[in-house]
Design a protein around this motif. Structure first.
Motif, mmCIF file in Angstrom:
data_model
loop_
_atom_site.group_PDB
_atom_site.id
_atom_site.type_symbol
_atom_site.label_atom_id
_atom_site.label_comp_id
_atom_site.label_asym_id
_atom_site.label_seq_id
_atom_site.Cartn_x
_atom_site.Cartn_y
_atom_site.Cartn_z
ATOM 1 N N ARG A 1 -37.976 28.589 82.670
ATOM 2 C CA ARG A 1 -38.152 29.342 81.423
ATOM 3 C C ARG A 1 -37.499 28.702 80.217
ATOM 4 N NH1 ARG A 1 -35.968 35.078 82.481
ATOM 5 N NH2 ARG A 1 -36.551 35.275 80.296
ATOM 6 N N HIS A 2 -36.276 28.280 80.378
ATOM 7 C CA HIS A 2 -35.529 27.770 79.222
ATOM 8 C C HIS A 2 -34.712 26.583 79.699
ATOM 9 C CE1 HIS A 2 -32.292 28.034 76.020
ATOM 10 N NE2 HIS A 2 -33.402 28.070 75.318
ATOM 11 N N MET A 3 -35.144 25.383 79.291
ATOM 12 C CA MET A 3 -34.626 24.190 79.942
ATOM 13 C C MET A 3 -33.454 23.544 79.198
ATOM 14 S SD MET A 3 -36.371 24.612 82.491
ATOM 15 C CE MET A 3 -35.639 23.270 83.429
ATOM 16 N N GLY A 4 -32.728 24.371 78.448
ATOM 17 C CA GLY A 4 -31.558 23.826 77.757
ATOM 18 C C GLY A 4 -30.600 24.929 77.360
ATOM 19 N N ASP A 5 -29.669 24.576 76.475
ATOM 20 C CA ASP A 5 -28.678 25.525 75.958
ATOM 21 C C ASP A 5 -29.019 25.855 74.506
ATOM 22 O OD1 ASP A 5 -27.151 25.461 78.278
ATOM 23 O OD2 ASP A 5 -25.818 23.884 77.533
ATOM 24 N N ASP A 6 -28.805 27.111 74.137
ATOM 25 C CA ASP A 6 -28.874 27.502 72.728
ATOM 26 C C ASP A 6 -27.457 27.673 72.203
ATOM 27 O OD1 ASP A 6 -31.614 27.526 72.759
ATOM 28 O OD2 ASP A 6 -31.801 29.714 72.917
ATOM 29 N N TRP A 7 -27.150 26.944 71.132
ATOM 30 C CA TRP A 7 -25.813 27.018 70.515
ATOM 31 C C TRP A 7 -25.905 27.761 69.183
ATOM 32 C CZ3 TRP A 7 -21.357 26.047 72.784
ATOM 33 C CH2 TRP A 7 -21.317 25.168 73.888
ATOM 34 N N ASN A 8 -25.057 28.753 69.040
ATOM 35 C CA ASN A 8 -24.987 29.528 67.799
ATOM 36 C C ASN A 8 -23.564 29.486 67.246
ATOM 37 O OD1 ASN A 8 -27.231 30.737 69.474
ATOM 38 N ND2 ASN A 8 -27.544 31.832 67.551
ATOM 39 N N GLY A 9 -23.464 29.520 65.924
ATOM 40 C CA GLY A 9 -22.147 29.624 65.308
ATOM 41 C C GLY A 9 -21.537 30.986 65.590
ATOM 42 N N SER A 10 -20.221 31.017 65.772
ATOM 43 C CA SER A 10 -19.587 32.283 66.140
ATOM 44 C C SER A 10 -19.619 33.289 64.992
ATOM 45 C CB SER A 10 -18.155 32.048 66.628
ATOM 46 O OG SER A 10 -17.481 31.160 65.784
ATOM 47 N N GLY A 11 -20.014 32.846 63.783
ATOM 48 C CA GLY A 11 -20.161 33.782 62.661
ATOM 49 C C GLY A 11 -21.388 34.676 62.782
ATOM 50 N N GLY A 12 -22.317 34.308 63.670
ATOM 51 C CA GLY A 12 -23.515 35.107 63.896
ATOM 52 C C GLY A 12 -24.581 34.896 62.825
ATOM 53 N N GLY A 13 -25.755 35.441 63.108
ATOM 54 C CA GLY A 13 -26.870 35.354 62.163
ATOM 55 C C GLY A 13 -27.177 33.920 61.776
ATOM 56 N N ASN A 14 -27.407 33.722 60.483
ATOM 57 C CA ASN A 14 -27.712 32.380 59.996
ATOM 58 C C ASN A 14 -26.499 31.695 59.375
ATOM 59 O OD1 ASN A 14 -30.363 32.205 60.816
ATOM 60 N ND2 ASN A 14 -31.175 33.117 58.927
ATOM 61 N N THR A 15 -25.297 32.134 59.771
ATOM 62 C CA THR A 15 -24.098 31.518 59.182
ATOM 63 C C THR A 15 -23.984 30.044 59.543
ATOM 64 O OG1 THR A 15 -22.788 32.237 61.101
ATOM 65 C CG2 THR A 15 -22.762 33.665 59.147
ATOM 66 N N ASP A 16 -24.671 29.627 60.625
ATOM 67 C CA ASP A 16 -24.598 28.218 61.034
ATOM 68 C C ASP A 16 -25.771 27.403 60.493
ATOM 69 O OD1 ASP A 16 -26.409 29.613 62.553
ATOM 70 O OD2 ASP A 16 -25.761 28.793 64.479
ATOM 71 N N LEU A 17 -26.597 27.993 59.636
ATOM 72 C CA LEU A 17 -27.715 27.232 59.057
ATOM 73 C C LEU A 17 -27.180 26.029 58.287
ATOM 74 C CD1 LEU A 17 -30.743 26.972 58.389
ATOM 75 C CD2 LEU A 17 -30.327 28.443 56.405
ATOM 76 N N GLY A 18 -27.663 24.852 58.622
ATOM 77 C CA GLY A 18 -27.227 23.630 57.947
ATOM 78 C C GLY A 18 -25.959 23.020 58.513
ATOM 79 N N ALA A 19 -25.391 23.638 59.541
ATOM 80 C CA ALA A 19 -24.156 23.112 60.146
ATOM 81 C C ALA A 19 -24.457 21.822 60.928
ATOM 82 C CB ALA A 19 -23.532 24.162 61.063
ATOM 83 N N PRO A 20 -23.473 20.934 61.035
ATOM 84 C CA PRO A 20 -23.738 19.614 61.622
ATOM 85 C C PRO A 20 -24.026 19.645 63.126
ATOM 86 C CG PRO A 20 -21.412 19.841 61.049
ATOM 87 C CD PRO A 20 -22.113 21.037 60.479
ATOM 88 N N VAL A 21 -24.943 18.768 63.515
ATOM 89 C CA VAL A 21 -25.285 18.533 64.927
ATOM 90 C C VAL A 21 -24.964 17.070 65.214
ATOM 91 C CG1 VAL A 21 -27.202 18.385 66.578
ATOM 92 C CG2 VAL A 21 -27.096 20.287 64.933
ATOM 93 N N TYR A 22 -24.260 16.825 66.309
ATOM 94 C CA TYR A 22 -23.742 15.487 66.595
ATOM 95 C C TYR A 22 -24.362 14.919 67.860
ATOM 96 C CZ TYR A 22 -20.109 17.285 63.486
ATOM 97 O OH TYR A 22 -19.441 17.847 62.431
ATOM 98 N N SER A 23 -24.458 13.589 67.876
ATOM 99 C CA SER A 23 -24.913 12.913 69.086
ATOM 100 C C SER A 23 -23.894 13.149 70.199
ATOM 101 C CB SER A 23 -25.067 11.411 68.835
ATOM 102 O OG SER A 23 -25.508 10.778 70.017
ATOM 103 N N THR A 24 -24.390 13.561 71.359
ATOM 104 C CA THR A 24 -23.499 13.880 72.473
ATOM 105 C C THR A 24 -22.789 12.646 73.018
ATOM 106 O OG1 THR A 24 -23.434 14.959 74.650
ATOM 107 C CG2 THR A 24 -25.410 13.722 74.125
ATOM 108 N N ALA A 25 -23.368 11.468 72.781
ATOM 109 C CA ALA A 25 -22.792 10.218 73.309
ATOM 110 C C ALA A 25 -23.429 9.051 72.558
ATOM 111 C CB ALA A 25 -23.053 10.091 74.804
ATOM 112 N N HIS A 26 -22.916 7.833 72.800
ATOM 113 C CA HIS A 26 -23.579 6.640 72.277
ATOM 114 C C HIS A 26 -24.999 6.584 72.836
ATOM 115 C CE1 HIS A 26 -19.643 5.505 71.095
ATOM 116 N NE2 HIS A 26 -19.262 4.883 72.195
ATOM 117 N N GLY A 27 -25.929 6.085 72.042
ATOM 118 C CA GLY A 27 -27.290 5.954 72.554
ATOM 119 C C GLY A 27 -28.245 5.444 71.489
#
Ligand SMILES: [Zn+2]
Length: 249
Positions: free
Chosen positions: A63-89
């Motif tokens: 059904r859902h083949m990954g993780d959903d990450w949300n900011g702890s502020g809830g709602g759209n408080t994390d809109l535009g927040a940075p997403v980082y490469s998990t490793a070199h690649g």
């Protein structure tokens, strides 16, 4: 004569060893590029430990083949927040995939484990902006995009996957949605925070998946627009996934 042969033999042995390491477990026929091997994996938000974020959903087989990450502020408080490469690649996809995904980045990683090189793709989607381009090397913790809503389709969050099958790309429907093709991302990262064999130049297979979408919006902001070798990207859309009987795991 013997003296002259020795360096040549040493070179041949070195080449044979390299060949044995890099090609192991991979079917012949893929093109290769180079990347820096992973020295460990970090969480893709709140780097390196996801501080300030929570997982609203994890991997559910079928059904859902990954993780959903949300900011702890809830709602759209994390809109535009940075997403980082998990490793070199190596960035193998950085486009707007439209439909349910929206702006998406896929980074291919090589890491040393169990006496051989292993490869995974990390998948970041529903992005608000993309800050990398295809063919670019990404460092662990490098900014690759920002959290988005896929044009208002969702409350802002990052959908994040780790694939063992490098052929999936944007063709999720063609592959079993189970643990033969995907890792549980959170658990995968927790088990690989620090790896030996990192920071080496290693080969990675490229052009392993079919590119569905035309380039709509390669760069969402920041970096100069310079599509990497458009001719080779175009050719990769002709790649036939059924050519090899041994699936890439
Ligand atoms: Zn999700």
């Amino acid at each position: 004569m013997r003296r002259a042969l020795t360096p040549l033999l040493a070179l041949l042995f070195a080449l044979a060893r390299l060949h044995g390491q890099d090609g192991e477990g991979l079917p012949a026929g893929f093109k290769y590029s180079a990347t820096r091997s992973a020295d460990g994996f970090d969480m893709p938000v709140g780097k390196p430990d996801a501080v300030g974020y929570y997982r609203s959903r994890g991997l559910i087989v079928g059904r859902h083949m990954g993780d959903d990450w949300n900011g702890s502020g809830g709602g759209n408080t994390d809109l535009g927040a940075p997403v980082y490469s998990t490793a070199h690649g190596l960035v193998v996809y950085a486009r707007d995939a439209r439909m349910g995904w929206g702006k998406t980045v896929i980074i291919r990683h090589a890491y040393w484990s169990n006496g051989r090189w292993n490869y995974v793709d990390s998948f970041y989607t529903h992005l608000h902006q993309i800050f990398v381009r295809e063919g670019q090397q990404a460092r662990r913790g490098q900014l690759v995009g920002s959290i988005g809503t896929n044009r208002g389709m969702y409350v802002a969050h990052l959908h994040f996957e780790i694939r063992k099958n490098l052929r999936i790309g944007l063709n999720q429907g063609s592959y079993r949605r189970d643990l033969s093709n995907y890792y549980k991302p959170y658990e995968f990262i927790l088990g690989r925070r620090k790896l030996s064999g990192g920071n080496r130049r290693v080969r990675v297979p490229v052009n392993t998946f079919r590119l569905q979408a035309r380039v709509v919006d390669t760069i969402g902001g920041g970096s100069p627009t310079r599509p990497e070798r458009p001719s080779s990207l175009q050719r990769s859309s002709d790649f036939r996934v059924n050519r090899y009987s041994d699936p890439l795991r």
